[in-house]
Design a protein around this motif. Structure first.
Motif, PDB file in Angstrom:
ATOM      1  N   PHE A 186       7.932  -0.610  -0.354  1.00 19.61           N
ATOM      2  CA  PHE A 186       7.113  -1.771   0.013  1.00 19.61           C
ATOM      3  C   PHE A 186       7.505  -2.264   1.397  1.00 19.61           C
ATOM      4  O   PHE A 186       8.606  -2.028   1.875  1.00 19.61           O
ATOM      5  CB  PHE A 186       7.277  -2.903  -1.020  1.00 19.61           C
ATOM      6  N   TYR A 197       3.380  -0.826  -1.597  1.00 26.83           N
ATOM      7  CA  TYR A 197       2.829  -2.184  -1.593  1.00 26.83           C
ATOM      8  C   TYR A 197       3.107  -2.849  -0.255  1.00 26.83           C
ATOM      9  O   TYR A 197       4.206  -2.723   0.301  1.00 26.83           O
ATOM     10  CB  TYR A 197       3.481  -3.014  -2.711  1.00 26.83           C
ATOM     11  N   LEU A 227       9.701  -3.710  -8.282  1.00 30.64           N
ATOM     12  CA  LEU A 227       9.389  -2.658  -7.308  1.00 30.64           C
ATOM     13  C   LEU A 227      10.621  -1.817  -7.000  1.00 30.64           C
ATOM     14  O   LEU A 227      10.561  -0.578  -6.972  1.00 30.64           O
ATOM     15  CB  LEU A 227       8.846  -3.277  -6.015  1.00 30.64           C
ATOM     16  N   LEU A 249      -1.534  -0.878  -1.751  1.00 36.74           N
ATOM     17  CA  LEU A 249      -2.152  -2.140  -2.170  1.00 36.74           C
ATOM     18  C   LEU A 249      -1.634  -3.275  -1.293  1.00 36.74           C
ATOM     19  O   LEU A 249      -0.429  -3.402  -1.072  1.00 36.74           O
ATOM     20  CB  LEU A 249      -1.815  -2.433  -3.635  1.00 36.74           C
ATOM     21  N   LEU A 299       3.001  -2.583 -12.584  1.00 39.53           N
ATOM     22  CA  LEU A 299       3.168  -1.569 -11.530  1.00 39.53           C
ATOM     23  C   LEU A 299       2.638  -0.210 -11.983  1.00 39.53           C
ATOM     24  O   LEU A 299       2.680   0.129 -13.153  1.00 39.53           O
ATOM     25  CB  LEU A 299       4.653  -1.445 -11.152  1.00 39.53           C
ATOM     26  N   TRP A 331       1.138  -8.724 -12.977  1.00 36.93           N
ATOM     27  CA  TRP A 331       0.811  -7.419 -12.405  1.00 36.93           C
ATOM     28  C   TRP A 331       1.676  -6.325 -12.984  1.00 36.93           C
ATOM     29  O   TRP A 331       2.896  -6.408 -12.973  1.00 36.93           O
ATOM     30  CB  TRP A 331       0.954  -7.442 -10.889  1.00 36.93           C
ATOM     31  N   TYR A 384      -0.269   2.542  -7.561  1.00 36.93           N
ATOM     32  CA  TYR A 384      -0.169   2.630  -6.106  1.00 36.93           C
ATOM     33  C   TYR A 384       1.201   3.156  -5.696  1.00 36.93           C
ATOM     34  O   TYR A 384       2.208   2.872  -6.341  1.00 36.93           O
ATOM     35  CB  TYR A 384      -0.436   1.267  -5.473  1.00 36.93           C
ATOM     36  N   ILE A 410       3.095  -6.659   1.305  1.00 32.22           N
ATOM     37  CA  ILE A 410       3.196  -7.974   0.677  1.00 32.22           C
ATOM     38  C   ILE A 410       3.323  -9.068   1.730  1.00 32.22           C
ATOM     39  O   ILE A 410       4.161  -8.986   2.635  1.00 32.22           O
ATOM     40  CB  ILE A 410       4.418  -8.021  -0.270  1.00 32.22           C
ATOM     41  N   VAL A 444      -1.022  -7.185  -0.957  1.00 29.32           N
ATOM     42  CA  VAL A 444      -0.819  -8.331  -1.853  1.00 29.32           C
ATOM     43  C   VAL A 444      -0.677  -9.599  -1.011  1.00 29.32           C
ATOM     44  O   VAL A 444       0.145  -9.651  -0.089  1.00 29.32           O
ATOM     45  CB  VAL A 444       0.455  -8.140  -2.703  1.00 29.32           C
TER      46      VAL A 444
END
Length: 256
Positions: free
Chosen positions: A40, A8, A33, A204, A256, A254, A5, A10, A206
């Motif tokens: 993100f 992110y 990240l 994504l 990345l 997870w 992805y 979050i 989360v």
């Protein structure tokens, strides 16, 4: 099979921390990240605080390097949404400083009698008089916006009223349903995608709460990662019709 992805989104409580408890895997996840250069946004339905306050808290108390530009609150999303609607530049707002500052920063001014919008969010000092002004303004034609539908918030005393409970009073008084911005509605997530200029398939969502975080992704068409460090439990997810795209016990799992 896991995808890669480009960004992110979050959640906060239950995902990056639990109340005042640190989640070490979450700190490591943010670090990974940043090291990978993957953008993100921390998405929170909380409209009472500014991005600066949220970022300062995460950095100082939870061992994460978070900048204000990494934080996207329902207050910011509400201000962005109103600007996009372009129905006028005046608003009557029930809410705390985080919401009101976001509106001011987008060029809105506050008015009581005939605002273009009425925005209702969590307000720790809400009064009957504020509800009265909001109700009358909506009945005069103002667009009715709710920051988020969270009926309760957890704190050290238990589950206390959230923004959704405050908004519900105005809904009953006006016989109108608010347009909701925050999770699980798609408005906030669509704005987050636009922030990075990404397609739905490239990001994504989360979170720990199926009903807010994961449903926000599902409602928007964004893939979802449910981490079992907070609200939702594996036995809960066995009962739902639409499953998260991915489920993990810890963010350490997870890749990345």
């Amino acid at each position: 099979m896991q995808k890669k992805y480009k960004a992110y989104f979050i959640d906060l409580d239950g995902t990056l921390y639990r109340g005042k408890e640190k989640i070490p895997a979450a700190s490591r996840f943010i670090g990974r990240l940043r090291a990978a250069g993957i953008p993100f946004l921390v998405l929170t339905n909380n409209t009472t605080q500014s991005p600066e306050t949220v970022a300062r808290n995460l950095t100082a108390n939870y061992d994460m390097q978070i900048e204000p530009e990494n934080v996207y609150t329902a207050g910011l999303a509400t201000a962005d949404y109103l600007k996009q609607l372009n129905l006028g530049h005046t608003v009557y707002a029930i809410g705390e400083l985080g919401l009101k500052q976001a509106l001011l920063d987008q060029g809105f001014s506050f008015a009581e009698y005939k605002p273009a919008y009425v925005v209702v969010g969590l307000d720790y000092d809400v009064t009957y008089h504020k509800f009265e002004k909001a109700t009358l303004a909506i009945r005069r034609g103002a667009k009715f916006i709710g920051t988020n539908a969270d009926t309760n918030l957890p704190n050290e005393r238990g589950l206390v009223p959230g923004a959704g409970s405050v908004i519900a009073l105005v809904e009953r008084a006006t016989q109108q349903r608010a347009t909701y911005v925050g999770k699980p509605e798609p408005i906030m997530l669509k704005a987050a995608l636009a922030h990075f200029g990404l397609k739905k398939s490239e990001a994504l969502m989360v979170g720990d709460n199926y009903n807010t975080d994961i449903m926000a992704g599902i409602n928007t068409g964004v893939d979802t990662l449910l981490v079992y460090t907070g609200y939702s439990k594996p036995e809960d997810i066995k009962k739902v019709a639409v499953k998260p795209t991915y489920e993990i016990m810890s963010l350490d799992q997870w890749q990345l």
